[in-house]
Design an enzyme around this catalytic site. Structure first.
Site, PDB file in Angstrom:
ATOM      1  N   LYS A  29       0.841  -1.210   0.000  1.00 17.77           N
ATOM      2  CA  LYS A  29       0.000   0.000   0.000  1.00 17.77           C
ATOM      3  C   LYS A  29       0.868   1.248   0.000  1.00 17.77           C
ATOM      4  CE  LYS A  29      -3.145   0.414   3.386  1.00 17.77           C
ATOM      5  NZ  LYS A  29      -3.008   1.649   4.183  1.00 17.77           N
ATOM      6  N   ARG A 130      -8.877  11.944  12.467  1.00 16.72           N
ATOM      7  CA  ARG A 130      -7.427  11.762  12.653  1.00 16.72           C
ATOM      8  C   ARG A 130      -6.666  13.088  12.626  1.00 16.72           C
ATOM      9  NH1 ARG A 130      -5.598   6.759   9.084  1.00 16.72           N
ATOM     10  NH2 ARG A 130      -3.735   7.028  10.378  1.00 16.72           N
ATOM     11  N   ASP A 329       1.834  -1.163  11.872  1.00 14.77           N
ATOM     12  CA  ASP A 329       0.504  -1.630  11.459  1.00 14.77           C
ATOM     13  C   ASP A 329       0.254  -3.093  11.839  1.00 14.77           C
ATOM     14  OD1 ASP A 329      -0.099   0.846  10.382  1.00 14.77           O
ATOM     15  OD2 ASP A 329       0.725   0.330   8.420  1.00 14.77           O
ATOM     16  N   LYS A 356      -4.520   5.795  14.616  1.00 19.61           N
ATOM     17  CA  LYS A 356      -4.609   5.119  13.318  1.00 19.61           C
ATOM     18  C   LYS A 356      -6.069   5.136  12.824  1.00 19.61           C
ATOM     19  CE  LYS A 356      -0.287   4.344  12.911  1.00 19.61           C
ATOM     20  NZ  LYS A 356       0.461   5.092  11.899  1.00 19.61           N
ATOM     21  N   ARG A 403      -7.713  -3.441   9.516  1.00 23.51           N
ATOM     22  CA  ARG A 403      -6.794  -4.368  10.183  1.00 23.51           C
ATOM     23  C   ARG A 403      -7.417  -5.020  11.425  1.00 23.51           C
ATOM     24  NH1 ARG A 403      -2.520  -3.488   6.797  1.00 23.51           N
ATOM     25  NH2 ARG A 403      -1.899  -1.330   6.496  1.00 23.51           N
TER      26      ARG A 403
HETATM   27  C1  S3P Z   1       2.520   4.716   6.244  1.00 17.93           C
HETATM   28  C2  S3P Z   1       3.055   5.099   7.422  1.00 17.93           C
HETATM   29  C3  S3P Z   1       2.535   4.679   8.737  1.00 17.93           C
HETATM   30  C4  S3P Z   1       1.539   3.525   8.621  1.00 17.93           C
HETATM   31  C5  S3P Z   1       0.600   3.696   7.471  1.00 17.93           C
HETATM   32  C6  S3P Z   1       1.368   3.797   6.161  1.00 17.93           C
HETATM   33  C7  S3P Z   1       3.124   5.213   4.990  1.00 17.93           C
HETATM   34  O1  S3P Z   1       1.902   5.789   9.349  1.00 17.93           O
HETATM   35  O2  S3P Z   1       0.816   3.370   9.818  1.00 17.93           O
HETATM   36  O3  S3P Z   1      -0.284   2.602   7.383  1.00 17.93           O
HETATM   37  O4  S3P Z   1       2.852   4.659   3.910  1.00 17.93           O
HETATM   38  O5  S3P Z   1       3.900   6.178   5.057  1.00 17.93           O
HETATM   39  P1  S3P Z   1       2.786   6.850  10.204  1.00 17.93           P
HETATM   40  O6  S3P Z   1       3.838   7.309   9.318  1.00 17.93           O
HETATM   41  O7  S3P Z   1       1.869   7.986  10.565  1.00 17.93           O
HETATM   42  O8  S3P Z   1       3.250   6.076  11.404  1.00 17.93           O
END
Ligand code: S3P
Length: 446
Positions: A29, A130, A329, A356, A403
């Site tokens: 992703k 958020r 995650d 999250k 999740r």
């Molecule tokens: C992600 C960073 C993470 C993660 C998210 C994807 C990314 O968040 O939890 O699912 O692709 O940069 P944070 O950077 O806020 O921890």
């Protein structure tokens, strides 16, 4: 235009026979979002294969179109992007709707902040809750300006991009790849060097992909666990080929399922094994998991491997707080593995889990409790008492969080009684094929 909640779609996971077979979980992703965004900011053609076609990423694709890039699907997971060049985005005529996706929204805010345009950002009820101040603070230092935000800088909000973006040195208070990436994407448009310092190393896909597209970017250690990343502004980004490896955060679900369902033996192919994403694999191995890794190589500087996973007797462990960014995650599904282990698992330093797609700290504890597992939250730590088996029989509230939904279903495959979830629909944000793929491996889901 803004996504509204659809009808609930409950689902049940039942105690299943041994899982077996081979599967490729969908594309990563994080990398999928970045490939679309960098493709849109590059000159020329970017051909992406293996793109995750989940709702989160599809919303980013729509946003790139709305900002002036040409984005075309040419086959399954195959997409072509023709970009507008750094700082070349056009003002969208309607609000950008990111649905459930914090990553899409925050990274695109960064990319828009370096352009002399205004755009309105919105999302679903989960995304509207958020925090966005953490992104807006550095973007305002660069010269962008947010207006009409809900309290605490929350969505919906309108971002006025900078007319003369300023290169900044930003010390991020949080180890967040989203904050780091937003600053770097805005910094693309600024003259001179933009620097981000993070307290702990977070996933570096933006850095690796920027380099792949031709930017000059240097990352060095800063302190015991941190990094200092410097980007030369106003590069000529050129379109590139991107092969998206399978998402380790999605692989985590069949992987933990195979560990806890007796007799299982599965193979997961092309899984990305960037060390800044594999804290779960490290932790599970410390717990006694049998995970064999055969390396393979991708084309964006991202390592990948084939994983053979066999059902294993797990024991409780202590997970140190500095490991959190590399498995941020994965704590939900780790908590499921911990519930099936013998002994106590203590996961430390989980404050970020509270912001999250849902408050994942509270939601994980609830998911376990309603299924008869003893669990405690002490400060920012989660403590799970593993008894080697899980009674099950609970109904899990998923709080618009993909999740939670998938973790609870994994638990139901090996619990004493079926586990039900109130709503499976959000699984489509990251893993649209989850239910059929798990069924093909032998999981009983209906
Ligand atoms: C992600 C960073 C993470 C993660 C998210 C994807 C990314 O968040 O939890 O699912 O692709 O940069 P944070 O950077 O806020 O921890």
């Amino acid at each position: 235009m803004v996504s509204t909640a659809g009808p609930l779609s409950p689902l049940e996971a039942r105690p299943s026979p041994a899982l077996g077979g081979e599967a490729r979980v969908p594309g990563d992703k994080s990398i999928s979002h970045r490939a679309l965004i960098l493709g849109a900011l590059a000159v020329g053609e970017t051909r992406i294969s293996g793109l995750l076609e989940g709702e989160d990423v599809l919303n980013t694709a729509k946003a790139m179109r709305a900002l002036g890039a040409s984005v075309t699907r040419t086959g399954e997971g195959a997409w072509t992007v023709r970009g507008v060049g750094v700082a070349g985005f056009a003002a969208p005529t309607a609000p950008l709707d990111f649905g459930n996706s914090g990553t899409g929204c925050r990274l695109v805010m960064g990319a828009v902040a370096g352009c002399p345009i205004s755009a309105t950002f919105d999302g679903d009820a989960s995304l509207r809750k958020r925090p966005m101040r953490r992104i807006l603070d550095p973007l305002e230092l660069i010269g962008a300006h947010a207006v009409d935000a809900a309290e605490g800088g929350r969505l919906p909000l309108t971002l006025h991009g900078a007319h003369n973006p300023i290169p900044i040195v930003y010390r991020s208070p949080v180890a967040s790849a989203q904050i780091k990436s937003a600053v770097l994407l805005a910094g693309l448009a600024a003259p001179g060097t933009t620097t981000v310092i993070e307290p702990e190393a977070s996933r570096d896909h933006t850095e690796l992909m920027l380099r792949h597209f031709g930017a000059e970017i240097v990352s060095v250690r800063d302190g015991a666990h941190g990094r200092r990343i410097s980007l030369q502004g106003q590069p000529e980004l050129h379109g590139a080929a991107v092969l998206v490896p399978a998402d380790p955060s999605s692989a985590a679900f069949p992987l933990v399922a195979a560990l806890v369902v007796e007799g299982s033996d599965i193979v997961l192919t092309d899984v990305m094994t960037n060390p800044l994403r594999t804290g779960l694999f490290t932790t599970l191995r410390e717990m006694g998991a049998q995970i064999e890794e055969r390396p393979a190589a991708g084309n964006t500087g991202e390592p990948m491997a084939q994983l053979r996973v066999r059902a294993s007797r797990l024991r409780g462990v202590e997970v140190p707080p500095e490991r959190a960014p590399s498995m941020i995650d994965e704590y939900l599904v780790l908590a499921v593995a911990a519930a099936f282990a013998e002994g106590t698992t203590t996961m430390r330093g989980l404050t970020e889990l509270r912001v999250k797609e849902s408050d994942r700290l509270a939601a994980t504890a609830d998911m376990l409790r309603v299924n008869g597992v003893k669990v405690e939250i002490v400060g920012d730590d989660l403590i799970v008492e593993g008894r080697g088996h899980v009674p099950g029989g609970g109904l899990v509230a998923t709080h618009m969080d993909h999740r939670i939904a998938m973790s609870a279903l994994v638990m139901g495959l090996a619990a004493g009684a079926p586990v039900r979830i109130d709503d499976a629909s959000f699984i489509a944000t990251s893993f649209p094929d989850f239910v059929p793929m798990m069924r093909r491996l032998g999981a009983e889901l209906s």
